[in-house]
Design a protein around this motif. Sequence first.
Motif, short mmCIF file in Angstrom:
data_model
loop_
_atom_site.label_atom_id
_atom_site.label_comp_id
_atom_site.label_asym_id
_atom_site.label_seq_id
_atom_site.Cartn_x
_atom_site.Cartn_y
_atom_site.Cartn_z
N LEU A 52 -3.77 -6.36 3.80
CA LEU A 52 -4.27 -6.47 2.43
C LEU A 52 -5.47 -5.54 2.27
O LEU A 52 -6.48 -5.69 2.97
CB LEU A 52 -4.67 -7.92 2.13
CG LEU A 52 -3.62 -9.00 2.39
CD1 LEU A 52 -4.10 -10.35 1.86
CD2 LEU A 52 -2.28 -8.62 1.75
N ALA A 53 -5.36 -4.57 1.37
CA ALA A 53 -6.37 -3.52 1.23
C ALA A 53 -7.58 -4.01 0.45
O ALA A 53 -7.87 -3.55 -0.66
CB ALA A 53 -5.75 -2.29 0.57
N VAL A 65 -3.28 3.68 4.12
CA VAL A 65 -1.84 3.57 4.37
C VAL A 65 -1.45 4.36 5.60
O VAL A 65 -0.69 3.89 6.47
CB VAL A 65 -1.04 4.04 3.13
CG1 VAL A 65 0.43 4.20 3.46
CG2 VAL A 65 -1.22 3.06 1.98
N ARG A 66 -1.99 5.57 5.73
CA ARG A 66 -1.67 6.39 6.91
C ARG A 66 -2.21 5.75 8.19
O ARG A 66 -1.55 5.75 9.23
CB ARG A 66 -2.23 7.80 6.72
CG ARG A 66 -1.54 8.59 5.59
CD ARG A 66 -1.95 10.05 5.62
NE ARG A 66 -3.34 10.25 5.23
CZ ARG A 66 -3.77 10.40 3.98
NH1 ARG A 66 -2.89 10.37 2.98
NH2 ARG A 66 -5.05 10.60 3.72
N ALA A 67 -3.43 5.20 8.11
CA ALA A 67 -4.01 4.55 9.29
C ALA A 67 -3.22 3.30 9.68
O ALA A 67 -3.02 3.03 10.86
CB ALA A 67 -5.47 4.18 9.01
N ALA A 68 -2.78 2.55 8.67
CA ALA A 68 -1.98 1.35 8.95
C ALA A 68 -0.66 1.72 9.62
O ALA A 68 -0.20 1.05 10.56
CB ALA A 68 -1.72 0.58 7.67
N ALA A 69 -0.04 2.82 9.15
CA ALA A 69 1.21 3.28 9.76
C ALA A 69 0.97 3.69 11.21
O ALA A 69 1.77 3.38 12.10
CB ALA A 69 1.79 4.43 8.96
N ALA A 70 -0.15 4.36 11.46
CA ALA A 70 -0.46 4.79 12.83
C ALA A 70 -0.71 3.59 13.73
O ALA A 70 -0.47 3.65 14.94
CB ALA A 70 -1.68 5.71 12.82
N ALA A 71 -1.19 2.49 13.16
CA ALA A 71 -1.45 1.27 13.92
C ALA A 71 -0.20 0.42 14.08
O ALA A 71 -0.27 -0.68 14.63
CB ALA A 71 -2.56 0.45 13.26
N GLY A 72 0.93 0.91 13.56
CA GLY A 72 2.18 0.19 13.71
C GLY A 72 2.41 -0.91 12.70
O GLY A 72 3.34 -1.71 12.85
N MET A 73 1.56 -0.99 11.69
CA MET A 73 1.70 -2.06 10.71
C MET A 73 2.93 -1.85 9.84
O MET A 73 3.37 -0.72 9.62
CB MET A 73 0.45 -2.17 9.85
CG MET A 73 -0.79 -2.56 10.65
SD MET A 73 -2.24 -2.82 9.61
CE MET A 73 -3.47 -3.19 10.85
N ALA A 74 3.48 -2.95 9.34
CA ALA A 74 4.72 -2.89 8.57
C ALA A 74 4.48 -2.48 7.13
O ALA A 74 5.37 -1.91 6.49
CB ALA A 74 5.43 -4.23 8.62
N GLY A 75 3.30 -2.79 6.60
CA GLY A 75 3.08 -2.48 5.20
C GLY A 75 1.65 -2.72 4.76
O GLY A 75 0.84 -3.29 5.50
N VAL A 76 1.35 -2.29 3.54
CA VAL A 76 0.02 -2.43 2.96
C VAL A 76 0.18 -3.00 1.56
O VAL A 76 1.11 -2.63 0.82
CB VAL A 76 -0.72 -1.08 2.90
CG1 VAL A 76 -2.07 -1.22 2.18
CG2 VAL A 76 -0.91 -0.51 4.30
N VAL A 77 -0.72 -3.90 1.18
CA VAL A 77 -0.74 -4.47 -0.17
C VAL A 77 -1.99 -3.99 -0.87
O VAL A 77 -3.10 -4.17 -0.35
CB VAL A 77 -0.71 -6.01 -0.14
CG1 VAL A 77 -0.69 -6.57 -1.55
CG2 VAL A 77 0.50 -6.51 0.64
N HIS A 109 -3.81 -13.77 0.19
CA HIS A 109 -3.68 -13.98 1.63
C HIS A 109 -3.06 -15.33 1.94
O HIS A 109 -2.15 -15.45 2.78
CB HIS A 109 -5.05 -13.86 2.30
CG HIS A 109 -5.02 -14.02 3.79
ND1 HIS A 109 -5.33 -15.21 4.40
CD2 HIS A 109 -4.70 -13.15 4.79
CE1 HIS A 109 -5.20 -15.06 5.71
NE2 HIS A 109 -4.82 -13.83 5.97
N LEU A 110 -3.54 -16.37 1.27
CA LEU A 110 -3.00 -17.72 1.49
C LEU A 110 -1.52 -17.78 1.16
O LEU A 110 -0.70 -18.33 1.92
CB LEU A 110 -3.77 -18.73 0.64
CG LEU A 110 -3.25 -20.17 0.65
CD1 LEU A 110 -3.35 -20.76 2.05
CD2 LEU A 110 -4.02 -21.03 -0.34
N THR A 111 -1.13 -17.19 0.03
CA THR A 111 0.26 -17.23 -0.40
C THR A 111 1.17 -16.51 0.58
O THR A 111 2.20 -17.03 1.01
CB THR A 111 0.40 -16.60 -1.80
OG1 THR A 111 -0.47 -17.29 -2.71
CG2 THR A 111 1.82 -16.68 -2.29
#
Length: 524
Positions: A52-53, A65-77, A109-111
Amino acid sequence: MDAIALGDLIDVVRSPALHLLAVPGESAVRIGEVLLYDAHAPLPTAPGALLLAVGVRAADAGPLVRAAAAAGMAGVVVRGSAGAPVEEAEACGTALLAVEDGSAWHHVHLTLASAVGARPEQSDSLADLFALADAIAAATGGATTLEDPHQRILAYSTVPGQPVDEDRRQGILGLQVPGGLENAAQYQSVFAASGPVRLPPLTPDDLPRLAVAVRAGDEPLGSVWVVDTGALAPDADKTLTQGASTAALLLLRARAAHELARHRNTDLLRRLLDGTTDPSDARRHWGTGPFRVAAFRLDGGGAGSAPDSEWTALRLLDVVRLQCEARSGRHACVLLDGVVYALLPVAEGRGAGDGDQQHRPLAEHVVRRAGDALRVPVRAALGGVVADLAGVTDSRADADLVLRLLHDGLPVATVDEVRPRVTLLQLAEVLRERPELRRGSWQRVRAADAGHGTEYARTLAAWLDAGCDVARAAKELSVHPNTCRYRLRQAGRQFGIDLDDPDERLVLWLQLRTLSGSGDSASP
């Protein structure tokens, strides 16, 4: 770890406030956890995570988004879709989602975290509740919500064109009905009635409601609420009563599925801790490591009778489980022989020190909350971080040893914080199991003390503890240094101890500390 397909996640959430902007086309995206972005902390390596951005404008989220992809994350909100980095997400092969501009991040985040943690059977029950809400809304002519007894929204209708007010919008956004004294009074009237109740608006901007309690016998399971625009169907009351009966069946089924899943989860953890199950079975359930075991125990001084003690231990289990659900995400808890064990994940790519930062505050929080709630002191021990579930028995063994060392002045500790004392405990067990290792001059020293009232063992232990410093040992013993020197010389002559031999000093010190009780509380 358990993961949910991105499409299933969106179906479970079923929120018009959540939009899918970009998704990788070559492979299915699976979400295993939901993380909040912290601009002041390094981005963790977290495969399968949905980030969650927080604090990042959608138009400026490309680097994240690019950093999250490099960290192997599935997605960004991101919040809001204007200027969202769709092309960057597609190029990185990362899913990109957006929530509405007015969405509160803690609600989002809770949802999402709740949806990720749902079991498949829970997801089916949730889908049925949403379908029921749509059916009631279509039949009555008013937007509908289904709630649990704590005013949490379990499902809501999505029939187009039905008017809603701000209370409904805010409730759906946070999956929680807004509080207030007037609101509480309305709930009391709903649960006190035997059928549907018509309720006036709470503010001039709100709409009236038609509501009914959902029960299983005398037990309240929740409630159903319909927004009344003044144009509800003539048989809306009858429809709502029938809908409440169906909701009761669905909620009972969901509860049974949840309890069954929890029972299986608990049984698997019990066998994993005992070393009686193949770790591969557990990996299919909890995924790969690293992990650690935390152990929580009531202080024996407040145990009371056996039934009271068992009941209090079960309450401790509930407190630990609740706090782990709120603070640790995926986890498992079980009560074994009066000790509550929790299997806790360590964020992938982090080491033992990061695990301490992650889990020690949780343990301290549980100790405070459980102590206040149960009125009994609670101790918490954190075993070592292990790379995989195959090492969980070792982490449990660590936690069990640490539990034996805890006291009022040290209610919480990790194994690394008390490693020397843990090692002494383990040495004591080895010495007690091996008769040949128990032999030595310490036995003659103890026998002489017992027979003649001397204090040779205590003096030797104090001197060895003080690093062979006579002055420090004398101060600890509250005697004159010359008295200490005299006792040491007498012990050497009477019992044949060569106090100048470092090996003999080491063995004597270990035996005194671990076998005779002459040392401090490290001896069990």
